[in-house]
Scaffold this motif. Structure first.
Motif, PDB file in Angstrom:
ATOM      1  N   ILE A 361      17.699   6.586  -1.041  1.00 53.58           N
ATOM      2  CA  ILE A 361      16.484   6.003  -1.577  1.00 53.58           C
ATOM      3  C   ILE A 361      15.251   6.702  -0.946  1.00 53.58           C
ATOM      4  O   ILE A 361      15.337   6.538   0.328  1.00 53.58           O
ATOM      5  CB  ILE A 361      16.367   4.536  -1.386  1.00 53.58           C
ATOM      6  CG1 ILE A 361      17.495   3.812  -1.813  1.00 53.58           C
ATOM      7  CG2 ILE A 361      15.166   3.941  -1.551  1.00 53.58           C
ATOM      8  CD1 ILE A 361      18.101   2.405  -1.184  1.00 53.58           C
ATOM      9  N   ALA A 362      14.541   7.424  -1.797  1.00 50.52           N
ATOM     10  CA  ALA A 362      13.169   8.033  -1.051  1.00 50.52           C
ATOM     11  C   ALA A 362      12.022   7.273  -1.049  1.00 50.52           C
ATOM     12  O   ALA A 362      11.355   6.880  -2.198  1.00 50.52           O
ATOM     13  CB  ALA A 362      13.128   9.343  -1.965  1.00 50.52           C
ATOM     14  N   ILE A 363      11.440   6.952   0.006  1.00 51.11           N
ATOM     15  CA  ILE A 363      10.146   6.207   0.071  1.00 51.11           C
ATOM     16  C   ILE A 363       9.544   6.975   1.288  1.00 51.11           C
ATOM     17  O   ILE A 363       9.587   8.118   1.655  1.00 51.11           O
ATOM     18  CB  ILE A 363      10.340   4.835   0.643  1.00 51.11           C
ATOM     19  CG1 ILE A 363      10.658   4.820   2.065  1.00 51.11           C
ATOM     20  CG2 ILE A 363      11.235   4.018  -0.124  1.00 51.11           C
ATOM     21  CD1 ILE A 363      10.527   3.322   2.781  1.00 51.11           C
ATOM     22  N   ARG A 364       8.042   6.689   1.262  1.00 48.72           N
ATOM     23  CA  ARG A 364       7.246   7.318   2.337  1.00 48.72           C
ATOM     24  C   ARG A 364       7.047   6.395   3.378  1.00 48.72           C
ATOM     25  O   ARG A 364       6.810   5.164   3.532  1.00 48.72           O
ATOM     26  CB  ARG A 364       5.912   7.708   1.507  1.00 48.72           C
ATOM     27  CG  ARG A 364       4.904   8.365   2.496  1.00 48.72           C
ATOM     28  CD  ARG A 364       5.058   9.746   3.027  1.00 48.72           C
ATOM     29  NE  ARG A 364       5.632  10.707   1.637  1.00 48.72           N
ATOM     30  CZ  ARG A 364       5.561  11.978   1.595  1.00 48.72           C
ATOM     31  NH1 ARG A 364       4.878  12.749   2.699  1.00 48.72           N
ATOM     32  NH2 ARG A 364       6.096  12.450   0.705  1.00 48.72           N
ATOM     33  N   THR A 365       7.064   6.868   4.662  1.00 49.55           N
ATOM     34  CA  THR A 365       6.526   6.248   5.720  1.00 49.55           C
ATOM     35  C   THR A 365       5.649   7.074   6.725  1.00 49.55           C
ATOM     36  O   THR A 365       5.322   8.257   6.563  1.00 49.55           O
ATOM     37  CB  THR A 365       7.851   6.120   6.740  1.00 49.55           C
ATOM     38  OG1 THR A 365       8.146   7.143   7.145  1.00 49.55           O
ATOM     39  CG2 THR A 365       9.018   5.318   6.011  1.00 49.55           C
ATOM     40  N   GLY A 366       4.915   6.192   7.567  1.00 51.01           N
ATOM     41  CA  GLY A 366       3.792   6.663   8.038  1.00 51.01           C
ATOM     42  C   GLY A 366       2.443   6.200   7.928  1.00 51.01           C
ATOM     43  O   GLY A 366       2.275   5.171   7.653  1.00 51.01           O
ATOM     44  N   HIS A 367       1.453   6.780   8.239  1.00 57.07           N
ATOM     45  CA  HIS A 367      -0.132   6.344   8.149  1.00 57.07           C
ATOM     46  C   HIS A 367      -0.540   6.851   6.705  1.00 57.07           C
ATOM     47  O   HIS A 367      -1.691   6.324   6.410  1.00 57.07           O
ATOM     48  CB  HIS A 367      -0.799   6.643   9.189  1.00 57.07           C
ATOM     49  CG  HIS A 367      -0.908   7.860   9.444  1.00 57.07           C
ATOM     50  ND1 HIS A 367      -1.300   9.345   8.788  1.00 57.07           N
ATOM     51  CD2 HIS A 367      -0.527   8.853  10.892  1.00 57.07           C
ATOM     52  CE1 HIS A 367      -1.328  10.483   9.029  1.00 57.07           C
ATOM     53  NE2 HIS A 367      -0.627  10.140  10.406  1.00 57.07           N
ATOM     54  N   HIS A 368       0.140   7.722   6.157  1.00 57.44           N
ATOM     55  CA  HIS A 368      -0.291   8.020   4.497  1.00 57.44           C
ATOM     56  C   HIS A 368      -1.535   8.575   4.780  1.00 57.44           C
ATOM     57  O   HIS A 368      -2.296   8.599   3.541  1.00 57.44           O
ATOM     58  CB  HIS A 368       0.043   6.907   3.797  1.00 57.44           C
ATOM     59  CG  HIS A 368       0.868   6.050   3.866  1.00 57.44           C
ATOM     60  ND1 HIS A 368       2.217   6.736   3.562  1.00 57.44           N
ATOM     61  CD2 HIS A 368       1.004   4.720   4.303  1.00 57.44           C
ATOM     62  CE1 HIS A 368       3.146   5.582   3.929  1.00 57.44           C
ATOM     63  NE2 HIS A 368       2.334   4.386   4.165  1.00 57.44           N
ATOM     64  N   CYS A 369      -1.688   9.575   5.733  1.00 60.99           N
ATOM     65  CA  CYS A 369      -3.260  10.040   5.874  1.00 60.99           C
ATOM     66  C   CYS A 369      -4.482   9.225   5.712  1.00 60.99           C
ATOM     67  O   CYS A 369      -5.441   9.621   4.901  1.00 60.99           O
ATOM     68  CB  CYS A 369      -3.417  11.049   4.711  1.00 60.99           C
ATOM     69  SG  CYS A 369      -2.441  12.608   5.094  1.00 60.99           S
ATOM     70  N   THR A 370      -4.110   7.820   6.188  1.00 65.22           N
ATOM     71  CA  THR A 370      -5.237   6.978   6.173  1.00 65.22           C
ATOM     72  C   THR A 370      -5.201   6.171   7.624  1.00 65.22           C
ATOM     73  O   THR A 370      -5.017   4.853   7.688  1.00 65.22           O
ATOM     74  CB  THR A 370      -4.995   6.051   5.261  1.00 65.22           C
ATOM     75  OG1 THR A 370      -3.667   5.079   5.450  1.00 65.22           O
ATOM     76  CG2 THR A 370      -5.053   6.478   3.727  1.00 65.22           C
ATOM     77  N   GLN A 371      -5.243   7.053   8.821  1.00 67.18           N
ATOM     78  CA  GLN A 371      -5.322   6.381  10.036  1.00 67.18           C
ATOM     79  C   GLN A 371      -6.308   5.175  10.233  1.00 67.18           C
ATOM     80  O   GLN A 371      -5.968   4.273  10.977  1.00 67.18           O
ATOM     81  CB  GLN A 371      -5.234   7.386  10.913  1.00 67.18           C
ATOM     82  CG  GLN A 371      -3.946   8.458  11.208  1.00 67.18           C
ATOM     83  CD  GLN A 371      -4.040   9.528  12.233  1.00 67.18           C
ATOM     84  OE1 GLN A 371      -4.748  10.317  12.045  1.00 67.18           O
ATOM     85  NE2 GLN A 371      -3.222   9.366  12.834  1.00 67.18           N
ATOM     86  N   PRO A 372      -7.611   5.665   9.978  1.00 71.26           N
ATOM     87  CA  PRO A 372      -8.496   4.516  10.373  1.00 71.26           C
ATOM     88  C   PRO A 372      -8.326   3.257   9.377  1.00 71.26           C
ATOM     89  O   PRO A 372      -8.586   2.069  10.105  1.00 71.26           O
ATOM     90  CB  PRO A 372     -10.057   5.259   9.471  1.00 71.26           C
ATOM     91  CG  PRO A 372      -9.606   6.756   9.667  1.00 71.26           C
ATOM     92  CD  PRO A 372      -8.237   6.880   9.581  1.00 71.26           C
ATOM     93  N   MET A 373      -7.682   3.322   8.615  1.00 76.39           N
ATOM     94  CA  MET A 373      -7.331   2.171   7.735  1.00 76.39           C
ATOM     95  C   MET A 373      -6.192   1.387   8.433  1.00 76.39           C
ATOM     96  O   MET A 373      -6.201  -0.029   8.343  1.00 76.39           O
ATOM     97  CB  MET A 373      -6.857   2.207   6.195  1.00 76.39           C
ATOM     98  CG  MET A 373      -6.775   0.999   5.620  1.00 76.39           C
ATOM     99  SD  MET A 373      -6.246   1.026   3.676  1.00 76.39           S
ATOM    100  CE  MET A 373      -4.625   1.827   3.862  1.00 76.39           C
ATOM    101  N   MET A 374      -5.218   2.190   8.784  1.00 73.81           N
ATOM    102  CA  MET A 374      -4.155   1.616   9.596  1.00 73.81           C
ATOM    103  C   MET A 374      -4.572   0.883  11.032  1.00 73.81           C
ATOM    104  O   MET A 374      -4.172  -0.260  11.237  1.00 73.81           O
ATOM    105  CB  MET A 374      -3.127   2.488  10.046  1.00 73.81           C
ATOM    106  CG  MET A 374      -2.338   3.244   8.969  1.00 73.81           C
ATOM    107  SD  MET A 374      -1.534   1.871   7.869  1.00 73.81           S
ATOM    108  CE  MET A 374      -1.344   2.746   6.485  1.00 73.81           C
ATOM    109  N   GLN A 375      -5.566   1.451  11.729  1.00 77.17           N
ATOM    110  CA  GLN A 375      -6.228   0.911  12.693  1.00 77.17           C
ATOM    111  C   GLN A 375      -6.972  -0.629  12.365  1.00 77.17           C
ATOM    112  O   GLN A 375      -6.882  -1.466  13.068  1.00 77.17           O
ATOM    113  CB  GLN A 375      -7.367   1.927  13.200  1.00 77.17           C
ATOM    114  CG  GLN A 375      -6.483   3.086  13.827  1.00 77.17           C
ATOM    115  CD  GLN A 375      -7.622   4.236  14.225  1.00 77.17           C
ATOM    116  OE1 GLN A 375      -8.614   3.865  14.090  1.00 77.17           O
ATOM    117  NE2 GLN A 375      -7.098   5.397  14.486  1.00 77.17           N
TER     118      GLN A 375
END
Length: 411
Positions: A361-375
């Motif tokens: 199963i292939a998904i994406r993990t991480g901040h998805h190039c949206t670090q300010p939004m994750m913050q």
């Protein structure tokens, strides 16, 4: 199980995508990373190889048969994209290397020429880094001021705060049409209207919107629109910048070289007309040619039918994931495309991705190039499943079973 729309034969569509026959770690591939890039149908792959096998040649300058055939196919793609966006003129379509390239072109060519110290640029909290960094670079160079629209806990733009940010000092607004990390569909027509009311220009980042929504740049009245074909069943390394002709005419070239000139002497260079003024060098010919096939493929299936299928997948997956104890969905906007970002209590998103991959199963993990939004949400990242036309309810079931295994092993 929810019944998918009867307008699409999903089994038949899946046969168009050779990669879906792959196995990963001995398991059938379940590809749920479509927000990063979609897979390519056989028709697009054939268009790529067909160009190289039958009429590979450089374009525009050659008078021999292969060059003329390649030029004709290349420019046919430009007209096809014009129709896809409902742009007024074909010369308003500039070929780029992707959405990032298009945003940088506008930031550098328009921003350098027309923005000055003290001018304000508005972006939003949910922007991809590609729609943050170029404007930061411009602000550092020109002395402009960057303002940011906040978002709600549900992952929606706080439009009342946007209106407060707008003033006579606002000269440019650049916002994402659809969030890559949350799936939120932003009220872009309203954003454009309010920006224009104070005299500001608007760029819309359509990287995620292009494969899910019908786009009419004339109806939106945006000044610029960018998207990438690799998220629209097309090739990588090929994107589009739409710009209103009067703005593109006024902007200086972004790059110098061949094709973007009319006449060169050692004393002075005269630049070419649109769209070639912004297309220096030998372009990505094969991928541009194949882009037309990708858009034809989408039109044959029907944007509305695709959207309905993906919406049913999203509803089914949302209900299924919400039933998993300790799982929290990030981004609950009322208007969404088929993107589900989530966190699981006590389990790192990267571990979720690794264990799901072991199950094919292939998904994406991480901040998805949206670090300010994750913050903004107080998290380092999420796990993201994103859907496309070839995904099925059975694949959602596989994801749910996989997450239960993850929870059993690590929860």
């Amino acid at each position: 199980m929810t019944t998918v729309t009867q307008q699409l034969d999903i089994a038949k569509i899946r046969r168009d995508f050779p990669i879906l026959n792959e196995t990963i770690n001995g398991k059938p591939l379940v590809y749920l990373d479509n927000a990063a890039t979609t897979q390519k149908p056989r028709q697009v792959l054939d268009a790529l190889t067909g160009y190289y096998e039958h009429y590979n040649a450089n374009i525009h300058r050659g008078i021999h048969h292969l060059a003329e055939k390649a030029t004709s196919a290349f420019e046919a793609s430009r007209r096809r994209i014009q129709a896809f966006l409902n742009a007024r003129l074909s010369e308003e379509i500039i070929f780029t290397y992707g959405s990032t390239d298009g945003i940088n072109l506008v930031a550098q060519a328009y921003g350098r020429a027309f923005l000055k110290a003290g001018d304000e640029i508005i972006i939003s909290t949910m922007e991809h880094h590609s729609n943050i960094v170029p404007w930061q670079m411009l602000c550092e160079e020109k002395g402009c001021i960057l303002k940011v629209i906040p978002i709600s806990e549900e992952g929606e733009l706080r439009m009342e705060e946007y209106e407060k940010l707008l003033s006579e000092r606002t000269k440019f607004v650049s916002v994402v049409h659809v969030s890559n990390a949350l799936g939120t569909i932003n009220p872009v027509a309203q954003i454009v209207e309010k920006a224009h009311a104070v005299g500001a220009k608007v760029l819309l980042d359509g990287a995620q919107a292009s494969s899910h929504l019908s786009i009419d740049v004339q109806a939106l009245d945006c000044d610029f629109y960018v998207f990438s074909l690799h998220k629209l069943y097309g090739p990588t390394g090929m994107g589009v910048l739409y710009g209103k002709k009067e703005l593109l005419d006024a902007m200086p070239p972004y790059r110098g070289g061949g094709e973007m000139i009319k006449e060169v002497t050692f004393e002075k260079t005269t630049y070419n007309e649109l769209p070639y003024k912004f297309e220096a060098g030998t372009p990505n010919i094969a991928d541009v040619v194949a882009a037309r096939t990708a858009l034809d493929y989408v039109d044959e299936l029907g944007k509305e039918a695709i959207a309905e299928h993906e919406h049913q997948l999203l509803r089914y997956a949302t209900d299924a994931l919400e039933a998993i104890e300790g799982l929290r969905i990030i981004g609950r906007a009322k208007e969404k495309i088929g993107v589900l970002s989530f966190v699981m209590e006590g389990i790192h998103h990267q571990d979720i991705g690794v264990l799901l991959d072991q199950q094919g199963i292939a998904i994406r993990t991480g901040h998805h190039c949206t670090q300010p939004m994750m913050q903004r949400f107080g998290i380092p990242g999420t796990s993201r499943a994103s859907f496309s036309v070839y995904n099925t309810m059975e694949e959602v079931d596989s994801l749910v079973r996989g997450l239960h295994k993850v929870k059993k092993m690590l929860g």
